[in-house]
Design an enzyme around this catalytic site. Structure first.
Site, mmCIF file in Angstrom:
data_model
loop_
_atom_site.group_PDB
_atom_site.id
_atom_site.type_symbol
_atom_site.label_atom_id
_atom_site.label_comp_id
_atom_site.label_asym_id
_atom_site.label_seq_id
_atom_site.Cartn_x
_atom_site.Cartn_y
_atom_site.Cartn_z
ATOM 1 N N HIS A 307 2.202 6.009 49.811
ATOM 2 C CA HIS A 307 1.860 5.706 48.211
ATOM 3 C C HIS A 307 3.191 5.559 47.535
ATOM 4 O O HIS A 307 4.002 6.392 47.771
ATOM 5 C CB HIS A 307 1.055 6.811 47.931
ATOM 6 C CG HIS A 307 0.099 6.506 46.512
ATOM 7 N ND1 HIS A 307 0.698 6.714 45.499
ATOM 8 C CD2 HIS A 307 -0.948 6.187 46.512
ATOM 9 C CE1 HIS A 307 -0.050 6.273 44.282
ATOM 10 N NE2 HIS A 307 -1.400 5.959 44.903
ATOM 11 N N ASP A 365 -7.498 5.232 50.269
ATOM 12 C CA ASP A 365 -8.231 4.200 50.852
ATOM 13 C C ASP A 365 -8.608 4.456 52.490
ATOM 14 O O ASP A 365 -8.992 3.657 53.032
ATOM 15 C CB ASP A 365 -7.498 2.941 50.659
ATOM 16 C CG ASP A 365 -7.188 2.357 49.448
ATOM 17 O OD1 ASP A 365 -6.099 2.310 48.842
ATOM 18 O OD2 ASP A 365 -8.339 1.957 48.806
HETATM 19 C C1 SDX Z 1 -3.749 2.263 46.230
HETATM 20 O O1 SDX Z 1 -0.426 2.885 42.428
HETATM 21 C C2 SDX Z 1 -1.485 3.554 42.756
HETATM 22 O O2 SDX Z 1 -1.765 4.653 42.172
HETATM 23 C C3 SDX Z 1 -2.466 2.752 43.647
HETATM 24 C C4 SDX Z 1 -3.757 3.357 44.068
HETATM 25 C C5 SDX Z 1 -4.646 3.604 42.880
HETATM 26 O O3 SDX Z 1 -5.518 4.546 42.923
HETATM 27 O O4 SDX Z 1 -4.618 2.706 42.043
HETATM 28 O O5 SDX Z 1 -3.568 4.886 44.524
HETATM 29 C C6 SDX Z 1 -4.604 2.838 45.149
HETATM 30 O O6 SDX Z 1 -3.238 1.074 46.023
HETATM 31 C C7 SDX Z 1 -3.082 2.879 47.153
HETATM 32 C C8 SDX Z 1 -2.474 2.442 48.340
HETATM 33 C C9 SDX Z 1 -3.217 1.518 49.217
HETATM 34 N N1 SDX Z 1 -2.289 0.573 50.104
HETATM 35 C C10 SDX Z 1 -2.189 0.719 51.414
HETATM 36 O O7 SDX Z 1 -2.416 1.909 51.969
HETATM 37 C C11 SDX Z 1 -1.203 -0.206 51.913
HETATM 38 C C12 SDX Z 1 -0.348 0.542 52.920
HETATM 39 N N2 SDX Z 1 0.622 1.312 52.235
HETATM 40 C C13 SDX Z 1 1.905 0.529 51.773
HETATM 41 O O8 SDX Z 1 1.828 -0.828 51.843
HETATM 42 C C14 SDX Z 1 2.803 1.346 51.052
HETATM 43 O O9 SDX Z 1 2.894 2.816 51.277
HETATM 44 C C15 SDX Z 1 2.567 0.985 49.297
HETATM 45 C C16 SDX Z 1 2.375 -0.393 49.037
HETATM 46 C C17 SDX Z 1 1.339 2.055 49.011
HETATM 47 C C18 SDX Z 1 3.683 1.862 48.925
HETATM 48 O O10 SDX Z 1 4.911 1.070 49.104
HETATM 49 P P1 SDX Z 1 6.264 1.569 48.655
HETATM 50 O O11 SDX Z 1 6.358 1.872 47.300
HETATM 51 O O12 SDX Z 1 7.136 0.451 49.176
HETATM 52 O O13 SDX Z 1 6.449 2.864 49.632
HETATM 53 P P2 SDX Z 1 7.429 3.695 49.834
HETATM 54 O O14 SDX Z 1 8.518 3.170 49.043
HETATM 55 O O15 SDX Z 1 7.118 4.963 49.744
HETATM 56 O O16 SDX Z 1 7.895 3.275 51.213
HETATM 57 C C19 SDX Z 1 9.149 4.149 51.957
HETATM 58 C C20 SDX Z 1 9.322 3.912 53.208
HETATM 59 C C21 SDX Z 1 9.720 2.286 53.337
HETATM 60 O O17 SDX Z 1 10.256 2.335 54.418
HETATM 61 P P3 SDX Z 1 12.087 1.917 54.078
HETATM 62 O O18 SDX Z 1 12.253 0.654 53.165
HETATM 63 O O19 SDX Z 1 12.512 3.170 53.439
HETATM 64 O O20 SDX Z 1 12.649 2.015 55.521
HETATM 65 O O21 SDX Z 1 7.943 3.738 53.982
HETATM 66 C C22 SDX Z 1 7.701 2.572 54.344
HETATM 67 C C23 SDX Z 1 8.489 1.792 53.614
HETATM 68 O O22 SDX Z 1 8.635 0.306 54.493
HETATM 69 N N3 SDX Z 1 6.192 2.525 54.531
HETATM 70 C C24 SDX Z 1 5.364 2.391 55.342
HETATM 71 C C25 SDX Z 1 4.087 2.416 55.059
HETATM 72 N N4 SDX Z 1 4.291 2.556 53.680
HETATM 73 C C26 SDX Z 1 5.385 2.684 53.222
HETATM 74 N N5 SDX Z 1 5.703 2.202 56.879
HETATM 75 C C27 SDX Z 1 4.590 2.039 57.546
HETATM 76 N N6 SDX Z 1 3.357 2.093 57.125
HETATM 77 C C28 SDX Z 1 3.187 2.487 55.911
HETATM 78 N N7 SDX Z 1 1.714 2.370 55.320
#
Ligand code: SDX
Length: 431
Positions: A307, A365
């Site tokens: 998140h 989710d």
């Molecule tokens: C919602 O914003 C909100 O409040 C949204 C929401 C709402 O109520 O409106 O809460 C609803 O959208 C929840 C999120 C649902 N999405 C997913 O479950 C999709 C999977 N999650 C990701 O795509 C991701 O976690 C995000 C999009 C949610 C967040 O993306 P970020 O901001 O890029 O995540 P981060 O910066 O915290 O990531 C840190 C690291 C990164 O790696 P590095 O670049 O540091 O090497 O963690 C990795 C990311 O690549 N990472 C994941 C991951 N999520 C982040 N790796 C594997 N699997 C994942 N799910």
């Protein structure tokens, strides 16, 4: 907000600029960069990870502590003690309603649940297998054609009637999307049912026989709507605010929010979680998918994890997991293989160093799709249900933005990295 000193930015050859710091009720302070223009520079913050776009009194998230408050009330208490209508009143009005206020609010919503009969014509333009979110964007956007001339967004009463119409009609439209997909006749809303029961009725009833919604499933669905109601300045809410900042019709702004929510990185994740669990198929395959999620060269992400704000468990995921247990037990599905796979995937992921180090926890989710599937809602409708719950948040945030004396049309700047000035060249001299 209250002033809390200043930050000093030094730049260039010993120049500096004082930037005011403000504190809110709780949470991080903010640095007011509006006077930065005098430096001839902008801030650079792709994705707005460190940028507060507004001040808001609606929802508060503490991502490190895993806290979520609607108007100061913890989400766990609201999920346990309130229902969605009470939460809608709280978000829109800022206080929990008295019995009289709640009754008047709910009766007003009930008097607007039907849609203009001509709205049904919009469905006929879609293929039967159109994704419900594509239809929702189109039909909710079309409401702007039915309610435009008599609407002045600077008039608080007009904004209130738009809020009522949207809250009342989005469930009807969402159910119509499902009915159109399946070839079933549209069911008229029933004003003797609660908000959640009415939606399940419009989804699953038929004109041929009586349909009595299961109270345990109704309560679970109502709770799911509460968990999705609002969430600070997330992507879809920021979209609604930005669209609304130009003075656009509120129905069109909500349609823009629905479009933004559809993405798998945002509200589309609940649908993506179910597809991913089906692809994993068996606990024995979990390790392979965890390895892909950790592979920097693989764009694969474990849907339902991570998140932008929560670096601790999303408090909604915990309530959703409990709701999962209740629904599956009520339906005698406690051995549901998908749920057991999800529990095992969560356990393994939460023990993995990669997920621990990057603070990737299940979000709202992760379990919502399993509950919705158990309620008989098809995967393609999951994000439409998310939009149904989030509509009250979008409207509340839009209303706050319109009422905010600080609000201006949103217009971010950029760092230009394109070609320097150059003159046009005749085609003979190109190439
Ligand atoms: C919602 O914003 C909100 O409040 C949204 C929401 C709402 O109520 O409106 O809460 C609803 O959208 C929840 C999120 C649902 N999405 C997913 O479950 C999709 C999977 N999650 C990701 O795509 C991701 O976690 C995000 C999009 C949610 C967040 O993306 P970020 O901001 O890029 O995540 P981060 O910066 O915290 O990531 C840190 C690291 C990164 O790696 P590095 O670049 O540091 O090497 O963690 C990795 C990311 O690549 N990472 C994941 C991951 N999520 C982040 N790796 C594997 N699997 C994942 N799910």
């Amino acid at each position: 907000m209250k002033s809390n000193g200043k930050a000093v930015l030094t730049y260039g050859d010993g120049k500096s600029v004082d930037l005011p710091v403000y504190s809110g009720t709780t949470g991080p302070d903010v640095i007011d960069i509006r006077s930065l223009g005098q430096t001839g520079m902008f801030t650079y913050d792709p994705g707005f990870l460190a940028t507060a776009s507004c001040q808001s009194a609606i929802t508060f998230i503490d991502g490190d502590a895993g806290l979520l408050y609607y108007r100061g009330y913890p989400i766990e208490q609201l999920a346990q003690n309130s229902d969605f209508m009470e939460v809608c009143y709280l978000l829109l009005n800022g206080e929990l309603p008295t019995k009289t206020q709640r009754a008047a609010f709910e009766n007003n919503i009930r008097r607007h649940t039907m849609v203009h009969d001509q709205l049904t014509n919009f469905f006929k333009g879609f293929r039967r297998d159109a994704h419900p979110m594509a239809v929702m964007v189109g039909v909710v956007g079309a409401l702007s054609a039915f309610y435009h001339d008599a609407l002045s967004i600077t008039n608080a009463e007009h904004r209130a009637i738009s809020a009522t119409r949207l809250l009342a009609k989005v469930p009807t439209i969402a159910a119509m999307c499902y009915r159109y997909n399946t070839g079933l006749p549209f069911m008229y809303p029933r004003n003797d049912l609660s908000y959640a029961a009415n939606f399940l009725y419009m989804m699953f009833a038929t004109p041929c026989e009586e349909y009595v919604p299961n109270p345990v499933l109704v309560r679970a669905f109502d709770r799911i709507l509460t968990l999705h109601a609002d969430h600070e300045q997330n992507a879809s809410t920021s979209t609604v605010r930005l669209a609304g900042s130009s003075g656009a019709n509120p129905f069109a702004c909500i349609a823009a929010g629905i479009a933004a929510l559809w993405g798998p990185a945002h509200g589309g994740a609940n649908e993506a979680v179910l597809k991913q669990l089906a692809e994993i198929g068996d606990v024995s395959q979990v390790g392979k998918f965890i390895a892909r999620a950790k592979d920097k060269n693989d764009s694969f992400r474990l849907m339902g994890f991570g998140h932008r704000v929560y670096k601790n468990m999303d408090p909604r995921a915990g309530v959703m997991r409990q709701t999962c247990h209740e629904v599956l037990n009520e339906l005698g599905l406690h051995d549901d293989p998908m749920f057991k796979l999800a529990l095992e995937l969560e356990r393994i992921a939460l023990e993995d160093d990669y997920f621990i180090s990057k603070k990737l926890y299940p979000n709202v989710d992760f379990y919502s799709g399993i509950v919705l599937r158990a309620l008989g809602i098809p995967v393609s409708m999951f994000t439409a249900v998310f939009a149904l719950g989030r509509t009250v948040g979008w409207i509340t945030q839009w209303n706050e933005m319109i009422s905010d004396p600080e609000q201006k049309i949103g217009r971010p700047r950029q760092l230009y990295v394109g070609p320097a000035k150059r003159d046009w060249m005749p085609v003979e001299r190109r190439g």
